[in-house]
Motif scaffolding. Structure first.
Motif, mmCIF file in Angstrom:
data_model
loop_
_atom_site.group_PDB
_atom_site.id
_atom_site.type_symbol
_atom_site.label_atom_id
_atom_site.label_comp_id
_atom_site.label_asym_id
_atom_site.label_seq_id
_atom_site.Cartn_x
_atom_site.Cartn_y
_atom_site.Cartn_z
ATOM 1 N N THR A 1 -12.056 10.117 4.171
ATOM 2 C CA THR A 1 -11.631 8.766 3.766
ATOM 3 C C THR A 1 -10.768 8.825 2.509
ATOM 4 O O THR A 1 -9.712 8.187 2.427
ATOM 5 N N ARG A 2 -11.197 9.592 1.529
ATOM 6 C CA ARG A 2 -10.419 9.708 0.287
ATOM 7 C C ARG A 2 -9.066 10.362 0.558
ATOM 8 O O ARG A 2 -8.045 9.975 -0.020
ATOM 9 N N GLN A 3 -9.068 11.358 1.435
ATOM 10 C CA GLN A 3 -7.798 12.012 1.771
ATOM 11 C C GLN A 3 -6.843 11.025 2.430
ATOM 12 O O GLN A 3 -5.640 11.022 2.143
ATOM 13 N N ALA A 4 -7.367 10.182 3.330
ATOM 14 C CA ALA A 4 -6.527 9.180 3.985
ATOM 15 C C ALA A 4 -6.015 8.163 2.984
ATOM 16 O O ALA A 4 -4.856 7.720 3.064
ATOM 17 N N CYS A 5 -6.848 7.766 2.022
ATOM 18 C CA CYS A 5 -6.394 6.827 0.988
ATOM 19 C C CYS A 5 -5.249 7.424 0.176
ATOM 20 O O CYS A 5 -4.260 6.746 -0.126
ATOM 21 N N THR A 6 -5.388 8.699 -0.153
ATOM 22 C CA THR A 6 -4.320 9.364 -0.912
ATOM 23 C C THR A 6 -3.034 9.412 -0.109
ATOM 24 O O THR A 6 -1.936 9.162 -0.647
ATOM 25 N N LEU A 7 -3.145 9.706 1.180
ATOM 26 C CA LEU A 7 -1.960 9.767 2.021
ATOM 27 C C LEU A 7 -1.272 8.415 2.124
ATOM 28 O O LEU A 7 -0.043 8.330 2.215
ATOM 29 N N LEU A 8 -2.044 7.348 2.080
ATOM 30 C CA LEU A 8 -1.486 6.008 2.192
ATOM 31 C C LEU A 8 -1.077 5.434 0.838
ATOM 32 O O LEU A 8 -0.764 4.244 0.734
ATOM 33 N N GLY A 9 -1.117 6.236 -0.192
ATOM 34 C CA GLY A 9 -0.577 5.803 -1.476
ATOM 35 C C GLY A 9 -1.545 5.053 -2.363
ATOM 36 O O GLY A 9 -1.137 4.470 -3.358
ATOM 37 N N ILE A 10 -2.844 5.049 -2.014
ATOM 38 C CA ILE A 10 -3.841 4.417 -2.884
ATOM 39 C C ILE A 10 -4.221 5.447 -3.935
ATOM 40 O O ILE A 10 -4.798 6.489 -3.625
ATOM 41 N N SER A 11 -3.898 5.156 -5.190
ATOM 42 C CA SER A 11 -4.076 6.142 -6.257
ATOM 43 C C SER A 11 -5.556 6.383 -6.526
ATOM 44 O O SER A 11 -6.438 5.648 -6.059
ATOM 45 N N GLU A 12 -5.817 7.437 -7.310
ATOM 46 C CA GLU A 12 -7.197 7.799 -7.637
ATOM 47 C C GLU A 12 -7.879 6.677 -8.421
ATOM 48 O O GLU A 12 -9.066 6.402 -8.217
ATOM 49 N N SER A 13 -7.133 6.033 -9.310
ATOM 50 C CA SER A 13 -7.747 4.956 -10.104
ATOM 51 C C SER A 13 -8.152 3.796 -9.202
ATOM 52 O O SER A 13 -9.255 3.234 -9.348
ATOM 53 N N TYR A 14 -7.287 3.437 -8.266
ATOM 54 C CA TYR A 14 -7.641 2.364 -7.338
ATOM 55 C C TYR A 14 -8.800 2.783 -6.430
ATOM 56 O O TYR A 14 -9.656 1.968 -6.097
ATOM 57 N N GLN A 15 -8.807 4.039 -6.044
ATOM 58 C CA GLN A 15 -9.928 4.491 -5.208
ATOM 59 C C GLN A 15 -11.245 4.388 -5.960
ATOM 60 O O GLN A 15 -12.251 3.912 -5.415
ATOM 61 N N MET A 16 -11.246 4.810 -7.217
ATOM 62 C CA MET A 16 -12.477 4.680 -7.997
ATOM 63 C C MET A 16 -12.822 3.205 -8.215
ATOM 64 O O MET A 16 -14.012 2.843 -8.265
ATOM 65 N N GLY A 17 -11.817 2.347 -8.332
ATOM 66 C CA GLY A 17 -12.103 0.912 -8.439
ATOM 67 C C GLY A 17 -12.774 0.388 -7.181
ATOM 68 O O GLY A 17 -13.727 -0.408 -7.249
ATOM 69 N N ILE A 18 -12.290 0.814 -6.005
ATOM 70 C CA ILE A 18 -12.929 0.402 -4.738
ATOM 71 C C ILE A 18 -14.376 0.863 -4.712
ATOM 72 O O ILE A 18 -15.297 0.094 -4.354
ATOM 73 N N PHE A 19 -14.597 2.113 -5.112
ATOM 74 C CA PHE A 19 -15.965 2.647 -5.056
ATOM 75 C C PHE A 19 -16.863 1.944 -6.068
ATOM 76 O O PHE A 19 -18.061 1.744 -5.817
ATOM 77 N N ARG A 20 -16.295 1.520 -7.209
ATOM 78 C CA ARG A 20 -17.096 0.767 -8.184
ATOM 79 C C ARG A 20 -17.538 -0.563 -7.603
ATOM 80 O O ARG A 20 -18.706 -0.952 -7.728
ATOM 81 N N ILE A 21 -16.632 -1.243 -6.934
ATOM 82 C CA ILE A 21 -16.985 -2.550 -6.354
ATOM 83 C C ILE A 21 -18.042 -2.363 -5.261
ATOM 84 O O ILE A 21 -19.007 -3.130 -5.176
#
Length: 1825
Positions: free
Chosen positions: A308-328
């Protein structure tokens, strides 16, 4: 056609069954109208009386013929009804393991619950470009149809995937998108197709969850639009989502899970970056533990999180936004653990410092107190004031859950928006294909608001589906000009009106939500009051006032009203949202932006953009005013709007339908539950499609197909030239009811059951024909049997009568014989009686006469005895007296003899004692075999000596005896005369006595010697026998050891041979793999190069105005500089200057390998210099020796020696200078070891290059000078060779006279002196050579002696070892010896090769210089000298009139040469009118001239321009086979010319002397040969692609579909999706088309003069393509897997083999590439029943993989009723037998595979000087040299 005609005895029908839904039965008697009962026989063996319905009298459904069962398309069934559909799906799913089936325009997909190997890239390639009906049903076929229609019709497409949870909707949609991504590719470098596929894991993690029916159930609907540009390449995508199941966030039923993302987070909680989230096990959180099943078997949530994280990176969702999603998400989990305590019934509170709430506030960045307050209170606003009211614990819990759902929904929409943003493209969208993955019809025990919305959406989709099917049917009828009669089909518009119309269910629900005190109960009462008894589709349950029932198109569903209002309102407290909006966490407020910016969870335009080509929705009034209140719309209202927009989109596209079926509820692989399947078939509309089709004319045949199938029902007179009229005439006779069929323009339309009736007539006709054939055959067989029996009876009778006659004759012979026997017997008896009587008489007479004779005898006898007694008495008295006298005498003699015997005994005892001592001394001699043998030999010799002595003694004795006898006789004669000499007689007697004693002594010695000889002989014989026995044993042991050695040697030889063969095969495989990898890399390089050129052209077009002052460098030049520059390895001295001329702009660091190789080359130069120094010293010594011997030499020779010594001194000084420069170079390199020192342009680098260049130049000069000196000496030696003056004195005198006349005696004297010196030097050299040879031979003799001694020592050591160790040691020694010899030989060979190469290259340079010097010398000599100097003969150069095979051109004409010879050359004219490979010969002759001029720049420029021009031509006309073949042939010929004339010995074996003179002299073009070889490989691959593109459309039609043998295979009934006709129409490819194309390819390649070996490789590749494509299509087409098709394939293959024989290409390996196809065809034809058949199949199909064999057996389909299907048990037997076979699991062959190509050296016999340049080429500016 009456029913009685079909319901006859043995007809099979379907009857209802409560367990199996439908059960098969067979009629036991014919049905007659009026019968109330049918007598049936069930398949399990029971008989049944089936009673018909007395009201409807409806007969049971008829069963289809067996040959129609398992069809790809359900509409191909003759009887279209529910049991037929269910049975067909079951047979395909269970027996054939086929999960896809067509039902008209619908693809039915059954979930196998197992991974199948049918989705690989090879399968995608197989379906790409194929018609939908030509291949077996597949999701790829639907995707290809959509893609093809989008490109062909310029219309957007939609693929609607539906089905209930667990049926495989998401997977089917995923495979469809993968197909588009693979087939179309992307139009940019952003890899959009990868991003489209990467969106799947993200959406599955946040939108899928485990349910009781599916481990990965999609809990939302989605519609993905995949955008394409004008070239139909993917440019982007857009996703819309529908009705996310938010309630799952806060509640899960038993055995279910929350959304996957929560469990992925918990599984990854230990990661360092997740420590701040304070997560733990999923059982710690209320929102993830309610289902009690936190783990899915076979799924690793931690790995899924990584995906899932790899797919997010491929789609341009940065690490900071990914951690924000996981925080929510983590905050939602902690929010679920917030607990409330009740104060009273109306208020509650949260415990102080509540940890879950504290963690939630920290993660969300909100104030703890504020959030704690608003979780337990709410604000009430009136018109005048605002109140804050506490809420109860239940209300607080509901508000907490509502907040969690709302946050998750907002986060879901935010992620969807970012995914859409990543998939959005700036390029204009030309068209799109939409993939709708939406929930299917649902009905549970408790159905709520979610099921109501889902079923509402399915009602809308079903209506659209019905209208589309109805429309297609109408179009088909109108197209064929058949009268259209309205078909009554189910229209679900009333149900849709009930839900969405004014005062419908949704309208009343929204109205109730607006009421202040509205409840679910009041809403239910309004429903009852409004629709009860007014709408037939609405009902009220009997036992409930809080539920209602709707009659949907699939089934009745009861909905519970509880929760409808709350879910429709989707209420969230505004104060809690404000708290979240005030968060310090920046991402959280983004989720709660204004509604015009935010994305609604059910919004239809979630991406914020409208697709360019989609028909937009109609704008509604007051839209601008409504946007401000968008958030007040209910969920139902929003869902209805988005559904309407979706339907508008679908109606504006061409839909394609995929219906997913769940075969069982237990997820068992390949298990079919009939009840569940029927429910889903009814729900998904498949049966409705069947019903609509069955209502009209479901079976449709083209006239040609009908004629081909039912030709057997026609008579010869019925067959007309017009197929249409023929079919009409036959049908009117076969089917009397004209309403049962209709004639269209191209097809015949039949009503349901008519095809089965025709099949029955056809089967009856074939059966009658079979019976007639069987009758005739059986009659013929019985007649043959009768004739054989009659013939056998006659033969028996003949033999019996003969036997009886022989018996009678035997009786007669016996009777006659008996009579004769009786006659003789009676005569014998009478004769015998007479003899007896006669004998008796004679006996009496004899006895009487005897008695008288005996009496007379007795008397005489008595008288005679008396006389005898008297005689004996008288004699006894005399003897008695004599005996007494003799006794006394004998006693005296005995005494004397006893005394003499004692003496003799004493002597014998002494001798005996000496013999015993001898024996004791020689005890143990038997054990010494070799010594005894020698002793035996000595004893034999002694025995021979003794025998000789004995013989001599016997001779002496005989002589003495004879002498004595003579003396005695003489004495006797003279006795009378010597009577007086008495004394003399006495003396003689004494002598005789002495002689007698000697004789006795000699005899005794002889006896003793004989005894000893006998004894020794016996002992010797014993020893010899023992030795023989031991020798025999040793021989046996030796033979056994020799046999063992031979066997072991044989075994070792065989083992070594096997290993050698295996290693050779492995090396060949490795070589082919390496060659294939290399050629694939070349292919990839050429592809990237083309892409680079294309991009550069696009950039050129995009840039309108160039930048001022900027001048672009030619890309071809830059690419060539990178591609075709020489490698860093310096192989020859002449190449140094070429390699050092690199552009100064390139500041690339020098590789250390280059530095080390340069050092190595410097060392070699020093060694060569030392060799030359030694040679000069040796020359100097020879000169000094000759000078000392010839002091009176003339001054001329002294001058020459002085000149040579000066040259030598000069060379020594130059060599010293070179040595100093090399030392200087080493010092510079050793002092400066920094990396930048070795860079080009650095001081060390410049010194290195300068010194090496000067060294190479000076070395060339010195070599040339030395060679000149040598050549002068040799020419002088050859000039003054002595003539045979002694044999012809007159000539000598004449020559002397001439010399006197001319005054040249001095010169003759000098020549004679030089001749003498030359002879002397030759003699000395021969002497030295002989001495060296003798020394070498002595050394060899010494080494052989040492080797012999070593061998003897080894043999002695081996003899002491046991036999096994001896053999092993000898073998080890032999292996070691051979290894050492091989190593020595290899080392010698390497040295010789190196020496030969160096000498050859030196010889080239020196030969050229010598030739130039000789020409110069001859020019300086006057004609008079040539005539008058016969002693110094000089070669007079003759002016050559022949050409030298070179072409001269000017440097500025190079572009013109390339243009006329390559770029603008037409291959057709060159191939037909001129010699093959002419451009290659011309280019090489130009290269030769540049080499002759020693112009490296010209050579490099010409070769580079040639290569680039060939690439340009192939890029421009790369689709033309003739052009590609032409330049492949010429490139190979150019490459062969470079090899043939390179001067290397390996390439000069087949050259003529003249061709060897044309070899290159100055440049070694080995690296350019490699570049040309790579270019030839690229051209070959392009040639293969061209011929593949040409052959591809022909293969399937010609090899599979076309009936080469007419009438062998019949056409089966087809469904709605017609396959390609197998009848050869105009434009259809046949096998003859393929053969013609192959002939065309072959003739073109032969005309172009392509190498025969290369033609074989091309043919092998073509045949591989034909075999692979044919086999792949066979494996994907069920209709092609039949016995008759196997015969067709084998015939077609035989025609291809015949073509190979005609072209003499059987040894090309092409036939072997067809082996898998041949075996597949044989597999279709062999028996497939018994275990023996299985064994035969396993041994026969060794070229097919297990997957392919099983696939063919599963697909095997009978064309006629007389064929049988392959049983499942037989297929399992095959799988069991093949389970140990290790082969590829891949189903299809790689049709794109290209065999690695090789270019064997093929020298040309054409002489370069004979080549004429035609004027048509426009090369007048070049001249022949």
């Amino acid at each position: 056609m009456a029913a009685s005609e079909l319901y006859t005895k043995f007809a099979r029908v379907w009857i209802p069954d409560p367990e199996e839904v439908w059960k098969s039965a067979e009629l036991l008697k014919d049905y007659k109208p009026g019968d109330k009962v049918l007598l049936l026989h069930l398949e399990e063996g029971k008989d049944l009386e089936y009673r018909l319905d007395p009201k409807t009298k409806e007969l049971p459904h008829l069963r289809n013929p067996d040959i129609l069962v398992g069809e790809n398309d359900l509409t191909a069934l003759s009887y279209l009804h529910e049991p037929a559909v269910l049975h067909n799906l079951r047979v395909r799913f269970i027996d054939s393991k086929l999960i896809y089936t067509y039902c008209g325009i619908v693809l039915v997909a059954i979930n196998p619950y197992e991974q199948l190997p049918i989705y690989g890239e090879d399968i995608i390639n197989a379906y790409s470009g194929q018609n939908m009906g030509d291949m077996d049903p597949h999701i790829f076929a639907v995707a290809e149809e959509a893609y093809k229609q989008m490109a062909r019709d310029e219309r957007n497409q939609s693929i609607i995937v539906s089905g209930e949870s667990g049926a495989g909707k998401t997977v089917s949609a995923k495979y469809a998108m993968r197909y588009f991504a693979t087939v179309s590719g992307s139009a940019s470098e952003a890899n959009v197709e990868e991003k489209v596929l990467a969106s799947n894991p993200i959406m599955e993690s946040i939108g899928n969850a485990k349910t009781t029916r599916n481990d990965n159930s999609s809990r939302f609907g989605k519609y993905i639009e995949i955008g394409f540009d004008k070239r139909y390449r993917i440019i982007g995508a857009n996703m819309r989502t529908y009705l996310l199941e938010k309630s799952r966030v806060v509640f899960q039923a038993e055995e279910e899970r929350n959304y996957h993302i929560f469990y992925q987070l918990c599984a990854s909680a230990k990661l360092p970056e997740f420590k701040m989230l304070r997560l733990g096990n999923a059982n710690m959180f209320h929102y993830t533990k309610q289902g009690g099943s936190p783990v899915i078997e076979g799924v690793d949530d931690a790995k899924e999180m990584a995906h899932t994280r790899q797919a997010c990176t491929l789609l341009g969702i940065s690490e900071s936004y990914q951690m924000g999603i996981f925080r929510i998400l983590a905050g939602i989990l902690h929010l679920g653990n917030v607990g409330f305590t009740s104060r009273d019934s109306d208020s509650c509170t949260i415990p102080p410092k509540h940890e879950p709430l504290s963690i939630f506030c920290d993660l969300m960045g909100v104030d703890y107190e504020e959030m704690c307050h608003w979780l337990c209170h709410r604000k009430l606003a009136t018109a005048t004031e605002t109140y804050i009211k506490p809420i109860s614990k239940l209300q607080a819990t509901n508000a907490r859950d509502a907040l969690a759902k709302h946050i998750y929904a907002k986060l879901f929409n935010w992620i969807v928006a970012h995914v859409n943003r990543a998939l959005h493209s700036a390029v204009k969208q030309h068209s799109f294909i939409g993939v709708l993955d939406i929930y299917g019809f649902e009905t549970f025990e408790i159905n709520s608001f979610e099921q109501f919305c889902i079923n509402y959406a399915n009602e809308k989709l079903q209506q659209q589906f019905n209208m589309h099917v109805f429309k297609l049917e109408q179009e088909e009828y109108m197209k064929e000009q058949i009268p259209w009669t309205l078909i009554d089909f189910y229209d679900n518009q009333p149900c849709i009106n009930l839900i969405e119309s004014k005062l419908g269910i949704l309208d009343l629900l929204d109205e109730e939500c607006k009421m202040p005190k509205g409840t679910d109960d009041t809403w239910a009462q309004k429903l009852y009051n409004t629709h009860m008894n007014k709408c037939a589709l609405f009902e009220k349950p009997r036992l409930s006032n809080k539920a209602f029932i709707i009659q949907h198109f699939a089934d009745k569903v009861e909905y519970q009203c509880e929760g409808f209002l709350e879910k429709n309102k989707d209420t969230v407290f505004e104060e809690q949202i404000k708290v979240l909006k005030s968060s310090k966490f920046k991402m959280l407020p983004e989720l709660f932006q204004d509604d015009e910016k935010a994305i609604s969870p059910t919004s239809a335009i979630s991406s914020g953009r409208t697709p360019l080509t989609r028909t937009p929705a109609k704008p509604t009034k007051g839209r601008a005013a409504q946007t401000a209140k968008e958030h007040k719309k209910t969920v139902g209202h929003q869902f209805r709007n988005s559904l309407h927009l979706l339907m508008e989109t679908l109606n504006a596209t061409t839909p394609h339908y995929v219906r997913c079926i769940k075969p069982n509820d237990f997820k068992f692989p390949f298990t079919f539950d009939e009840k569940r399947a029927v429910q889903q078939l009814r729900a998904c509309g498949v049966l409705e499609t069947i019903r609509i089709s069955a209502a009209g004319f479901p079976s449709r045949w083209t006239y040609q197909e009908f004629f081909s199938r039912y030709r057997v029902l026609m008579k010869q007179k019925d067959v007309l030239g017009d197929r249409k009229q023929t079919c009409k005439n036959v049908l009117e006779k076969l089917i009397l009811d004209k309403d049962k069929y209709q004639f269209g323009k191209t097809k015949i339309f039949f009503r349901a059951g008519q095809v089965a009736y025709l099949e029955k007539l056809r089967a009856d006709k074939l059966r009658a024909a079979c019976i007639r054939i069987q009758k005739t055959i059986r009659g013929w067989l019985l007649r043959k049997k009768y004739l054989r029996m009659r013939k056998a009876a006659i033969a028996v009778q003949r033999y019996v009568r003969g036997y009886q006659a022989r018996c009678y004759a035997k009786f007669l012979r016996r009777t006659k014989a008996a009579t004769i026997i009786q006659k003789y017997w009676r005569m014998y008896v009478a004769h015998k009686k007479y003899k007896i009587k006669r004998a008796a008489t004679i006996v009496l007479q004899s006895y009487l006469r005897g008695y008288l004779a005996r009496n007379r005898y007795r008397k005489i006898f008595r008288e005679h005895k008396a006389v005898i007694i008297q005689k004996w008495v008288r004699g006894w008295l005399a003897r008695t007296y004599y005996k007494r006298s003799m006794h006394a005498i004998i006693y005296l003699q005995c005494c004397f003899r006893r005394m003499m015997a004692k003496r003799e005994l004493k002597k014998l005892k002494i001798e005996a004692r000496s013999v015993e001592r001898y024996k004791k001394l020689h005890i143990g001699m038997e054990n010494k075999i070799m010594q005894l043998q020698r002793k035996v030999d000595e004893q034999n010799k002694d025995y021979k000596c003794l025998m000789e002595k004995l013989t001599s003694l016997e001779g002496i004795y005989n002589s003495e005896t004879e002498k004595l006898r003579s003396d005695l006789e003489r004495l006797q004669l003279s006795e009378e005369e010597a009577k007086t000499a008495t004394g003399r007689v006495l003396s003689l007697q004494e002598e005789i006595a002495k002689l007698r004693k000697v004789l006795e002594q000699t005899q005794s010695e002889k006896k003793s010697i004989e005894e000893r000889a006998d004894r020794y002989k016996q002992e010797t014989e014993q020893l010899v026998s023992v030795l023989k026995e031991e020798n025999t044993l040793l021989k046996q042991e030796k033979e056994a050891l020799n046999h063992l050695i031979v066997e072991q040697a044989k075994e070792m030889t065989e083992t070594m041979e096997k290993k050698l063969v295996e290693e050779t095969k492995q090396l060949e495989l490795d070589l082919n793999d390496e060659r294939l990898r290399y050629q694939n890399l070349l292919n990839e390089f050429s592809r990237l190069e083309e892409r680079y050129d294309d991009l550069k052209e696009e950039m050129t077009l995009m840039v309108n105005v160039p930048k001022p002052g900027h001048k672009r460098t030619d890309s071809t030049h830059s690419s060539n500089e990178s591609e075709y520059t020489f490698s860093s390895e310096i192989a020859e001295t002449e190449d140094i200057s070429l390699r050092t001329e690199e552009p100064s702009e390139k500041k690339v660091p020098l590789d250390m390998s280059l530095f080390l190789k340069l050092q190595k080359r410097v060392t070699e130069l020093e060694q060569e210099k030392q060799v030359m120094q030694d040679e000069l010293d040796r020359k100097e010594e020879q000169v000094l020796r000759s000078k000392a011997k010839e002091e009176e030499r003339p001054q001329i020779r002294g001058a020459e020696l002085e000149y040579e010594s000066l040259k030598r001194q000069e060379l020594e000084s130059e060599n010293k200078k070179l040595k100093n420069e090399l030392n200087e170079l080493r010092k510079a390199l050793s002092e400066k070891s920094a990396p930048e020192v070795t860079a080009p342009g650095a001081p060390a680098y410049r010194v290195l290059m300068e010194q090496l260049t000067s060294v190479s130049e000076e070395l060339d000069v010195r070599k040339e000078e030395v060679l000149i000196l040598r050549s002068q000496l040799v020419s002088q030696k050859e000039a003054i060779q002595p003539k045979n003056t002694m044999t012809d004195s007159t000539i000598l005198l004449e020559d002397v006279q001439k010399m006197k006349d001319k005054g040249e005696i001095a010169q003759a004297y000098i020549g004679l002196k030089e001749t003498n010196r030359l002879l002397e030097s030759q003699l000395q050299s021969q002497k030295r050579s002989h001495e060296n040879e003798a020394e070498a031979l002595r050394g060899e003799i010494q080494s052989l002696k040492e080797e012999n001694n070593r061998q003897q020592q080894l043999l002695a050591q081996n003899l002491q070892l046991p036999p096994e160790a001896r053999i092993e040691a000898s073998l080890q020694h032999e292996i070691t010896r051979l290894t050492n010899e091989n190593l020595d030989l290899m080392e010698q060979l390497e040295k010789q090769d190196k020496t030969v190469r160096k000498l050859k290259k030196q010889l080239k340079v020196f030969a050229k210089k010598i030739g130039e010097l000789e020409v110069g010398q001859m020019e300086n000599i006057s004609p008079g000298q040539i005539i008058d100097e016969p002693i110094r003969p000089v070669n007079i150069p003759r002016k050559e009139k022949d050409f030298q095979g070179m072409l001269e051109y000017k440097k500025e004409d190079e572009q013109k040469l390339v243009k006329n010879l390559i770029l603008e050359l037409k291959p057709r004219g060159v191939a037909v009118n001129l010699i093959p490979g002419l451009p290659a010969y011309i280019l090489f002759m130009c290269v030769r001239h540049a080499d002759y001029l020693n112009d490296d720049q010209k050579v490099r420029s010409l070769l580079t321009s040639t290569i680039n021009s060939i690439k340009k031509v192939l890029k421009k006309r790369g689709d033309d086979f003739e052009t590609v073949s032409f330049w492949l042939s010429n490139t190979c010929r150019f490459l062969h010319c470079l090899k043939q004339y390179s001067g290397e010995e390996g390439f000069m074996k087949h050259n003529t002397a003249r061709q060897n003179e044309h070899c290159l002299t100055n440049f070694d073009l080995a690296e350019y040969r490699q570049v040309l070889s790579d270019l030839a490989i690229q051209i070959y691959q392009q040639l293969v692609r061209v011929l593949e593109n040409i052959l591809q459309p022909m293969i399937v039609s010609g090899m599979l579909e076309h009936e080469t043998i007419q009438g062998v295979s019949g056409v089966k009934p087809t469904g709605l999706r017609k396959r390609t006709s197998s009848i050869a129409d105009e434009g259809t490819y046949t096998l003859d088309s393929i053969l013609r194309q192959l002939n065309s390819f072959h003739s073109v390649m032969c005309q172009h003069g392509m190498d025969p070996e290369l033609i074989k490789q091309v043919v092998k590749q073509m045949f591989y393509i034909v075999g692979a494509v044919t086999l792949n299509n066979l494996l994907l087409r069920k209709d092609m897997c039949s016995w008759s098709k196997g015969m067709q394939i084998r015939y077609n293959v035989s025609q291809l083999e015949e073509w190979l024989r005609d072209k003499n290409l059987m040894n090309s390996g092409a036939k072997e590439t067809l082996e898998p196809l041949i075996q597949a065809a044989q597999l279709l034809q062999v028996k497939k029943k018994t275990d023996d058949d299985a064994e035969a199949i396993c041994s026969m199909c060794n070229a097919l993989t297990t997957a392919q064999i099983v696939k063919v057996l599963n697909l095997y389909t009978p064309v006629n009723e007389f064929e049988e299907r392959v049983s499942v048990s037989f297929i399992r037997t095959i799988q069991l037998r093949l389970r140990d076979r290790k082969d590829s699991p891949q189903l299809l062959m790689d049709a794109k595979h290209i065999f690695p190509v090789t270019f064997p050296f093929n020298p040309s016999s054409l002489a370069l000087e004979t080549i004429q340049i035609p004027a048509s080429l426009g090369l007048g500016f070049i001249a022949r040299v």
